[in-house]
Design a protein around this motif. Structure first.
Motif, PDB file in Angstrom:
ATOM      1  N   THR A 215      41.004  41.742  29.822  1.00 31.58           N
ATOM      2  CA  THR A 215      41.423  40.505  30.480  1.00 31.58           C
ATOM      3  C   THR A 215      42.927  40.488  30.734  1.00 31.58           C
ATOM      4  N   ILE A 218      43.224  42.596  34.091  1.00 29.61           N
ATOM      5  CA  ILE A 218      42.736  42.074  35.370  1.00 29.61           C
ATOM      6  C   ILE A 218      43.483  40.833  35.839  1.00 29.61           C
ATOM      7  N   HIS A 219      44.473  40.394  35.085  1.00 32.60           N
ATOM      8  CA  HIS A 219      45.282  39.257  35.525  1.00 32.60           C
ATOM      9  C   HIS A 219      46.710  39.660  35.891  1.00 32.60           C
ATOM     10  N   HIS A 235      40.112  40.669  41.041  1.00 32.86           N
ATOM     11  CA  HIS A 235      40.130  39.420  40.275  1.00 32.86           C
ATOM     12  C   HIS A 235      41.170  38.440  40.812  1.00 32.86           C
ATOM     13  N   HIS A 238      39.484  36.510  43.330  1.00 30.44           N
ATOM     14  CA  HIS A 238      38.644  35.476  42.701  1.00 30.44           C
ATOM     15  C   HIS A 238      39.468  34.218  42.408  1.00 30.44           C
ATOM     16  N   ASN A 245      33.893  37.824  43.718  1.00 26.58           N
ATOM     17  CA  ASN A 245      34.306  38.728  42.641  1.00 26.58           C
ATOM     18  C   ASN A 245      34.176  38.088  41.252  1.00 26.58           C
ATOM     19  N   HIS A 248      32.687  41.641  36.028  1.00 30.83           N
ATOM     20  CA  HIS A 248      33.530  41.847  34.859  1.00 30.83           C
ATOM     21  C   HIS A 248      34.189  43.224  34.880  1.00 30.83           C
TER      22      HIS A 248
END
Length: 272
Positions: A215, A218-219, A235, A238, A245, A248
């Motif tokens: 996590t 993906i940020h 992501h 998203h 999207n 995971h």
């Protein structure tokens, strides 16, 4: 207590001693019941993972490689990152209750977990791991999608995370900045699978903590271009469109169900 069950308890006891024994005086944690020791270990390990991975990644992309991966106007402010840390810290005690509960259920033989790879052999370990990841991918996709589609769930839970909806409001620290129940719901497929598939205990624990690193990744808004991985480029879309999207680790679920939006296609449209 049977020998097989004792192996799980021995593992969790060793994990507890490894983390708590190095970081806290024995008199502070040794008198606690085993389940509270396990929660304290998960809480401390979760915080260490969050801060170490977040700080290292931010230092690398925002300072060492400043303006290399992201333009200056896409870098979040320190205030934005501190807010993300604040939200994540409020949720962390609850996040870490989930692996604590899963370990309790495993220790009490409520699941299909096995303690050693030799119990099933390497071939079946690999087969079970592949199926485990497929079930988790399926479960997280649908959990995430329903957190958008069911309006009360979005309004009262998932919207907390979606205030970060532009590149300059996203950072690795946003990875765990959720309403506590939202974060638990998205991780719960990892626990559900324990009841339906033989799962290696230590691999399960490792994958739970890998979520924290994933996590973070993906940020960061950097498109890794590693097909078919659902990286930060996907992501970020998203977070800006809200309707694409949901996946995971991979793009497969979005591709099959028509919710995939490719960051390379997006870039092409912007340039036209």
């Amino acid at each position: 207590m049977g020998e097989y069950l004792q192996e799980f308890v021995d593992d969790t006891t060793w994990f507890n001693q490894l983390v708590l024994g190095y970081l806290l005086p024995t008199k502070l944690w040794d008198p606690l019941p085993h389940i509270l020791q396990t929660w304290l270990r998960n809480y401390i390990a979760g915080n260490l993972l969050y801060f170490i991975s977040g700080f290292l990644w931010c230092f690398y992309i925002y300072y060492l490689k400043r303006n290399v991966y992201l333009p200056k106007d896409a870098i979040p402010t320190n205030k934005a990152m501190l807010l993300q840390i604040y939200v994540a810290m409020k949720a962390m005690p609850w996040y870490t209750a989930l692996p604590t509960i899963s370990e309790y259920m495993i220790e009490n033989r409520w699941t299909k977990c096995y303690a050693r790879i030799s119990d099933v052999g390497w071939l079946m370990y690999a087969v079970y791991l592949f199926i485990y990841l497929a079930i988790v991918e399926f479960g997280i996709y649908w959990m995430h999608r329903e957190l958008h589609d069911i309006k009360p769930l979005y309004k009262y839970l998932h919207a907390t995370h979606h205030i970060y909806n532009k590149q300059n409001t996203l950072s690795p620290f946003a990875g765990l900045a959720f309403h506590p129940l939202d974060g638990i719901l998205q991780a719960i497929p990892h626990v559900i699978v324990l009841f339906i598939l033989p799962t290696h205990f230590r691999t399960h624990i490792g994958l739970i903590f890998l979520e924290g690193i994933w996590t973070t990744n993906i940020h960061d808004c950097i498109h890794g271009k590693l097909w078919p991985i659902m990286g930060a480029g996907y992501h970020t879309i998203h977070h800006t469109t809200y309707r694409h999207n949901y996946g995971h680790y991979t793009i497969w679920m979005d591709w099959m169900l028509g919710t995939l939006r490719d960051p390379i296609d997006d870039e092409g449209k912007k340039e036209m």
